[in-house]
Design an enzyme around this catalytic site. Sequence first.
Site, mmCIF file in Angstrom:
data_model
loop_
_atom_site.group_PDB
_atom_site.id
_atom_site.type_symbol
_atom_site.label_atom_id
_atom_site.label_comp_id
_atom_site.label_asym_id
_atom_site.label_seq_id
_atom_site.Cartn_x
_atom_site.Cartn_y
_atom_site.Cartn_z
ATOM 1 N N ASP A 159 -29.493 -1.657 -35.459
ATOM 2 C CA ASP A 159 -30.563 -1.209 -34.287
ATOM 3 C C ASP A 159 -31.602 -0.430 -34.652
ATOM 4 O OD1 ASP A 159 -31.433 -1.630 -31.849
ATOM 5 O OD2 ASP A 159 -30.119 0.080 -31.145
ATOM 6 N N HIS A 203 -39.027 5.570 -35.648
ATOM 7 C CA HIS A 203 -39.849 6.422 -34.781
ATOM 8 C C HIS A 203 -40.157 7.530 -35.545
ATOM 9 C CE1 HIS A 203 -39.673 4.196 -31.099
ATOM 10 N NE2 HIS A 203 -38.487 4.261 -31.108
ATOM 11 N N GLY A 241 -33.975 5.230 -29.481
ATOM 12 C CA GLY A 241 -33.716 4.276 -30.639
ATOM 13 C C GLY A 241 -33.393 5.255 -31.692
#
Length: 205
Positions: A64, A68, A84
């Site tokens: 997953d 960022h 995330g």
Amino acid sequence: MRRAQANGQHVTVETCPHYLFLTNEDYESVGRDMKIFPLVKEQKDQDAIWAGIQDGTITVVCSDHAPHTAEEKYAGKLSEIPAGMCGVETLAPLMLNEVNTGRLTINQIVQLLSENPARLYGISDQKGTLHPGTDADVTIVDLKKTNMIQKEHLHSKSKISAYDGREITGWPVRTIIGGKTVMADGEIVDSTPVGTLVTPRRNAK
């Protein structure tokens, strides 16, 4: 999902490492690095997910990966920052560590991270096994190697990790793609693109 599978329905379940290795008790120490949806929940939820792996209900563990940057993850209020986790590079070590704790076998890890995803996407004639004719993609691991996850050493553009400072026993030491070594001892040794497009096939089982 367990009931549906028992009734013969073709449904599959995957999970991510943050649901296997973190609980709500880690929020205070890890902070916004743990912002992800669905939320990481309680120990009882983690235990239930591990039970799903052990009984075969959950057949895939994926990273997953959400890379960022620090500027994106740390700017603004918690409600404003993106959700995330950066997970590609830490997925295999976290899972390999569980071989040393006795929770998983190396064969289970191969199935969860490689063989089962390839089968589900209908590309097991190319990926996920070492059968004759498959792509020469291999990860070599050292189950006795001990090291610490350090976010500043990650190779993603994101230097953020909820596992920063966690000591791990069991590490990938070489990655081979198409017969060509691209990672050795934790460092990228050849960044020349060597992969080819792989298209999932419909009606995979």
